[in-house]
Design a protein around this motif. Structure first.
Motif, PDB file in Angstrom:
ATOM      1  N   GLY A 162      44.872  41.724 -31.059  1.00 41.67           N
ATOM      2  CA  GLY A 162      45.790  40.722 -30.539  1.00 41.67           C
ATOM      3  C   GLY A 162      45.238  40.056 -29.295  1.00 41.67           C
ATOM      4  N   LEU A 163      46.008  39.133 -28.731  1.00 49.10           N
ATOM      5  CA  LEU A 163      45.555  38.349 -27.587  1.00 49.10           C
ATOM      6  C   LEU A 163      46.043  38.898 -26.256  1.00 49.10           C
ATOM      7  CD1 LEU A 163      46.120  34.726 -28.991  1.00 49.10           C
ATOM      8  CD2 LEU A 163      44.073  36.165 -29.149  1.00 49.10           C
ATOM      9  N   ASN A 164      46.942  39.876 -26.298  1.00 50.31           N
ATOM     10  CA  ASN A 164      47.469  40.468 -25.066  1.00 50.31           C
ATOM     11  C   ASN A 164      48.086  39.394 -24.173  1.00 50.31           C
ATOM     12  OD1 ASN A 164      48.038  42.644 -23.351  1.00 50.31           O
ATOM     13  ND2 ASN A 164      46.122  42.380 -22.204  1.00 50.31           N
ATOM     14  N   LEU A 165      48.992  38.600 -24.736  1.00 53.24           N
ATOM     15  CA  LEU A 165      49.630  37.518 -23.999  1.00 53.24           C
ATOM     16  C   LEU A 165      50.756  38.049 -23.119  1.00 53.24           C
ATOM     17  CD1 LEU A 165      49.948  34.826 -26.829  1.00 53.24           C
ATOM     18  CD2 LEU A 165      48.050  35.176 -25.227  1.00 53.24           C
ATOM     19  N   THR A 166      51.184  37.217 -22.189  1.00 59.16           N
ATOM     20  CA  THR A 166      52.302  37.586 -21.321  1.00 59.16           C
ATOM     21  C   THR A 166      53.598  37.636 -22.125  1.00 59.16           C
ATOM     22  OG1 THR A 166      52.651  35.268 -20.746  1.00 59.16           O
ATOM     23  CG2 THR A 166      51.264  36.569 -19.263  1.00 59.16           C
ATOM     24  N   ALA A 167      54.551  38.375 -21.599  1.00 64.60           N
ATOM     25  CA  ALA A 167      55.841  38.544 -22.274  1.00 64.60           C
ATOM     26  C   ALA A 167      56.554  37.213 -22.454  1.00 64.60           C
ATOM     27  CB  ALA A 167      56.724  39.510 -21.477  1.00 64.60           C
ATOM     28  N   GLU A 168      56.414  36.307 -21.483  1.00 62.95           N
ATOM     29  CA  GLU A 168      57.130  35.030 -21.541  1.00 62.95           C
ATOM     30  C   GLU A 168      56.599  34.147 -22.664  1.00 62.95           C
ATOM     31  OE1 GLU A 168      57.562  36.943 -17.710  1.00 62.95           O
ATOM     32  OE2 GLU A 168      55.754  36.328 -18.789  1.00 62.95           O
ATOM     33  N   VAL A 169      55.294  34.153 -22.881  1.00 62.86           N
ATOM     34  CA  VAL A 169      54.715  33.354 -23.964  1.00 62.86           C
ATOM     35  C   VAL A 169      55.115  33.947 -25.308  1.00 62.86           C
ATOM     36  CG1 VAL A 169      52.572  32.581 -25.047  1.00 62.86           C
ATOM     37  CG2 VAL A 169      52.806  32.508 -22.558  1.00 62.86           C
ATOM     38  N   ARG A 170      55.057  35.257 -25.425  1.00 65.94           N
ATOM     39  CA  ARG A 170      55.428  35.894 -26.692  1.00 65.94           C
ATOM     40  C   ARG A 170      56.903  35.629 -27.008  1.00 65.94           C
ATOM     41  NH1 ARG A 170      53.184  40.441 -24.200  1.00 65.94           N
ATOM     42  NH2 ARG A 170      55.061  41.665 -24.634  1.00 65.94           N
ATOM     43  N   ASP A 171      57.753  35.705 -26.017  1.00 63.95           N
ATOM     44  CA  ASP A 171      59.181  35.441 -26.220  1.00 63.95           C
ATOM     45  C   ASP A 171      59.409  33.999 -26.660  1.00 63.95           C
ATOM     46  OD1 ASP A 171      62.209  35.923 -25.654  1.00 63.95           O
ATOM     47  OD2 ASP A 171      61.714  34.224 -24.342  1.00 63.95           O
ATOM     48  N   GLY A 172      58.724  33.051 -26.037  1.00 64.08           N
ATOM     49  CA  GLY A 172      58.895  31.646 -26.404  1.00 64.08           C
ATOM     50  C   GLY A 172      58.442  31.361 -27.817  1.00 64.08           C
ATOM     51  N   ILE A 173      57.345  31.992 -28.238  1.00 66.24           N
ATOM     52  CA  ILE A 173      56.852  31.824 -29.605  1.00 66.24           C
ATOM     53  C   ILE A 173      57.869  32.360 -30.601  1.00 66.24           C
ATOM     54  CG2 ILE A 173      55.125  32.678 -31.252  1.00 66.24           C
ATOM     55  CD1 ILE A 173      53.063  32.488 -28.971  1.00 66.24           C
ATOM     56  N   LEU A 174      58.393  33.551 -30.345  1.00 63.45           N
ATOM     57  CA  LEU A 174      59.347  34.163 -31.267  1.00 63.45           C
ATOM     58  C   LEU A 174      60.645  33.369 -31.354  1.00 63.45           C
ATOM     59  CD1 LEU A 174      60.172  36.561 -33.090  1.00 63.45           C
ATOM     60  CD2 LEU A 174      60.995  37.712 -31.006  1.00 63.45           C
ATOM     61  N   CYS A 175      61.093  32.828 -30.247  1.00 58.53           N
ATOM     62  CA  CYS A 175      62.429  32.218 -30.181  1.00 58.53           C
ATOM     63  C   CYS A 175      62.417  30.702 -30.306  1.00 58.53           C
ATOM     64  CB  CYS A 175      63.109  32.623 -28.871  1.00 58.53           C
ATOM     65  SG  CYS A 175      63.366  34.401 -28.690  1.00 58.53           S
ATOM     66  N   HIS A 176      61.310  30.125 -30.805  1.00 59.11           N
ATOM     67  CA  HIS A 176      61.287  28.664 -30.888  1.00 59.11           C
ATOM     68  C   HIS A 176      62.127  28.139 -32.050  1.00 59.11           C
ATOM     69  CE1 HIS A 176      58.200  29.042 -34.117  1.00 59.11           C
ATOM     70  NE2 HIS A 176      58.621  27.838 -34.476  1.00 59.11           N
ATOM     71  N   THR A 177      62.550  29.010 -32.952  1.00 63.43           N
ATOM     72  CA  THR A 177      63.415  28.613 -34.059  1.00 63.43           C
ATOM     73  C   THR A 177      64.382  29.743 -34.340  1.00 63.43           C
ATOM     74  OG1 THR A 177      63.408  27.724 -36.322  1.00 63.43           O
ATOM     75  CG2 THR A 177      61.902  29.536 -35.864  1.00 63.43           C
ATOM     76  N   GLY A 178      65.452  29.444 -35.063  1.00 60.58           N
ATOM     77  CA  GLY A 178      66.446  30.472 -35.352  1.00 60.58           C
ATOM     78  C   GLY A 178      67.540  30.505 -34.298  1.00 60.58           C
ATOM     79  N   ASN A 179      68.324  31.553 -34.321  1.00 65.19           N
ATOM     80  CA  ASN A 179      69.505  31.641 -33.454  1.00 65.19           C
ATOM     81  C   ASN A 179      69.223  32.207 -32.063  1.00 65.19           C
ATOM     82  OD1 ASN A 179      71.203  30.654 -35.497  1.00 65.19           O
ATOM     83  ND2 ASN A 179      71.402  32.699 -36.399  1.00 65.19           N
ATOM     84  N   ARG A 180      68.091  32.887 -31.902  1.00 69.86           N
ATOM     85  CA  ARG A 180      67.787  33.485 -30.608  1.00 69.86           C
ATOM     86  C   ARG A 180      67.223  32.436 -29.658  1.00 69.86           C
ATOM     87  NH1 ARG A 180      64.121  38.700 -31.662  1.00 69.86           N
ATOM     88  NH2 ARG A 180      64.109  38.604 -29.383  1.00 69.86           N
ATOM     89  N   ARG A 181      67.741  32.414 -28.425  1.00 69.18           N
ATOM     90  CA  ARG A 181      67.220  31.490 -27.414  1.00 69.18           C
ATOM     91  C   ARG A 181      66.198  32.213 -26.547  1.00 69.18           C
ATOM     92  NH1 ARG A 181      70.807  28.238 -23.732  1.00 69.18           N
ATOM     93  NH2 ARG A 181      69.372  26.523 -24.185  1.00 69.18           N
ATOM     94  N   ALA A 182      65.160  31.497 -26.180  1.00 70.99           N
ATOM     95  CA  ALA A 182      64.134  32.074 -25.315  1.00 70.99           C
ATOM     96  C   ALA A 182      64.724  32.457 -23.969  1.00 70.99           C
ATOM     97  CB  ALA A 182      62.992  31.076 -25.125  1.00 70.99           C
ATOM     98  N   GLU A 183      64.129  33.433 -23.339  1.00 70.21           N
ATOM     99  CA  GLU A 183      64.611  33.877 -22.032  1.00 70.21           C
ATOM    100  C   GLU A 183      64.297  32.858 -20.948  1.00 70.21           C
ATOM    101  OE1 GLU A 183      63.114  37.745 -21.131  1.00 70.21           O
ATOM    102  OE2 GLU A 183      64.067  38.694 -22.870  1.00 70.21           O
ATOM    103  N   THR A 184      63.191  32.128 -21.088  1.00 64.46           N
ATOM    104  CA  THR A 184      62.807  31.147 -20.077  1.00 64.46           C
ATOM    105  C   THR A 184      63.274  29.751 -20.467  1.00 64.46           C
ATOM    106  OG1 THR A 184      60.672  30.674 -21.124  1.00 64.46           O
ATOM    107  CG2 THR A 184      60.742  32.492 -19.527  1.00 64.46           C
ATOM    108  N   LEU A 185      63.477  28.917 -19.460  1.00 57.92           N
ATOM    109  CA  LEU A 185      63.813  27.526 -19.732  1.00 57.92           C
ATOM    110  C   LEU A 185      62.655  26.823 -20.426  1.00 57.92           C
ATOM    111  CD1 LEU A 185      65.623  26.525 -16.399  1.00 57.92           C
ATOM    112  CD2 LEU A 185      66.656  27.242 -18.565  1.00 57.92           C
ATOM    113  N   GLU A 186      61.439  27.234 -20.092  1.00 57.30           N
ATOM    114  CA  GLU A 186      60.258  26.634 -20.710  1.00 57.30           C
ATOM    115  C   GLU A 186      60.233  26.910 -22.212  1.00 57.30           C
ATOM    116  OE1 GLU A 186      59.350  27.193 -16.369  1.00 57.30           O
ATOM    117  OE2 GLU A 186      60.329  28.390 -17.922  1.00 57.30           O
ATOM    118  N   GLY A 187      60.590  28.130 -22.604  1.00 55.08           N
ATOM    119  CA  GLY A 187      60.657  28.451 -24.029  1.00 55.08           C
ATOM    120  C   GLY A 187      61.740  27.665 -24.735  1.00 55.08           C
ATOM    121  N   ARG A 188      62.849  27.439 -24.064  1.00 54.85           N
ATOM    122  CA  ARG A 188      63.947  26.655 -24.654  1.00 54.85           C
ATOM    123  C   ARG A 188      63.548  25.197 -24.818  1.00 54.85           C
ATOM    124  NH1 ARG A 188      68.770  29.410 -20.936  1.00 54.85           N
ATOM    125  NH2 ARG A 188      68.261  31.552 -21.568  1.00 54.85           N
TER     126      ARG A 188
END
Length: 345
Positions: A162-188
């Motif tokens: 894997g790429l060993n990315l930061t938690a914020e980037v991984r969260d934004g990738i996972l939550c870019h679609t579907g019902n879950r909203r990203a934790e950061t405003l940047e992910g949203r």
């Protein structure tokens, strides 16, 4: 000329960004410890890691909507990704949020997309349901490209490390679609920018393909969003910036959001389900289903890297392998396996 090192960049974030921004020196961190870079902050490093992956390069040969498009100007999954990144960065900058984090999420959000667009996603879901003995109608989507995108950066890339990315980037990738909203405003921001991008560029491509004319679009959306491609994007971005600034969260005003959703519904009715599109969808579905069945029955032909990553789970290995294929590689594998070849004596 003066060198601006990482520490100064991190300090500038605190000086110039909104207090609501995600600061790179306050990241929740990575799964594995890593030495800090002299020049780049953590989100810049994540962006660069994603840009250098094989998965990112393959996006240039993965379909957006038009599966058999021969023109040079139809969108691919890569050009879609770049348009999302551009729209998202514009919004992040206007709201004084973290552009580096926004860009990293945007560039990584579709790494797990299958060949042949959402057709491939549905085909892999149907195959998984069949092999797991599940009812096709009740199974729903078993393959989700956002979850696969996360798997790509966490497990598949870098030889299984894997790429060993930061938690914020991984969260934004996972939550870019579907019902879950990203934790950061940047992910949203990326989640909405994704919709802004595909609704508008799919209209543009449909007009180029001769399926639509600009005058075919609903009058109500012309009134609210503007008369053409550029005007629509400008209206959507401005509304999002102004509404988000007032709300303290990433939002669009209700009338503008509803107009964008009306365009999305219009696309489903008149583009995504158009006869010429569906004819290619059926072909791509049969192709992927044939490949899936073949590799389940001949798992020894799956590249070793996917076999090792799957840890003995054949369905997982087949899914990872096929999901990573480009359109042209999937077609070449189908021809190699199923199309008769001339014998030379």
């Amino acid at each position: 000329m003066r060198i601006i090192r990482r520490e100064e960049q991190e300090l500038r974030e605190h000086q110039f960004l909104s207090t609501d921004a995600a600061f790179s020196d306050e990241s929740e961190g990575r799964s594995r410890s890593a030495a800090e870079d002299l020049l780049r902050n953590d989100y810049q490093r994540d962006r660069d890691k994603i840009l250098h992956t094989k998965s990112f390069r393959r996006l240039s040969h993965k379909t957006q909507v038009f599966l058999a498009a021969e023109g040079d100007h139809f969108r691919t999954r890569l050009t879609h990704t770049l348009e999302v990144a551009q729209i998202a960065r514009t919004i992040a900058r206007a709201l004084s949020l973290n552009e580096d984090l926004t860009e990293a999420i945007a560039l990584g959000h579709d790494l797990g997309h299958t060949p042949f667009g959402h057709t491939g996603e549905a085909a892999l879901s149907a195959c998984l349901a069949r092999y797991r003995g599940m009812d096709q109608e009740q199974a729903g989507l078993l393959y989700h490209h956002n979850e696969q995108s996360l798997r790509v950066v966490e497990r598949i890339e870098n030889g299984g490390k894997g790429l060993n990315l930061t938690a914020e980037v991984r969260d934004g990738i996972l939550c870019h679609t579907g019902n879950r909203r990203a934790e950061t405003l940047e992910g949203r921001i990326v989640a909405v920018a994704d919709r802004i991008a595909y609704v508008n560029h799919d209209i543009d491509d449909a007009i180029r393909a001769g399926i639509l004319h600009e005058s075919d679009l609903p009058d109500s959306t012309h009134t609210l969003l503007g008369p053409d491609h550029s005007s629509r994007i400008e209206t959507l971005v401005m509304d999002m910036v102004e509404t988000s600034a007032a709300a303290g969260d990433i939002r669009m005003s209700e009338p503008i959001w509803n107009a964008m959703m009306e365009l999305r519904a219009f696309l489903f009715d008149y583009v995504y389900r158009a006869d010429m599109v569906m004819a290619e969808v059926h072909k791509a579905t049969r192709l992927l289903e044939s490949l899936f069945t073949y590799y389940v029955e001949h798992s020894e032909e799956i590249p070793e890297e996917y076999q090792l990553i799957s840890e003995g789970d054949t369905l997982r290995a087949v899914t990872d392998y096929i999901a990573g294929m480009t359109d042209r590689y999937a077609k070449s594998q189908f021809q190699r396996i199923f199309v008769p070849h001339s014998l030379h004596f």
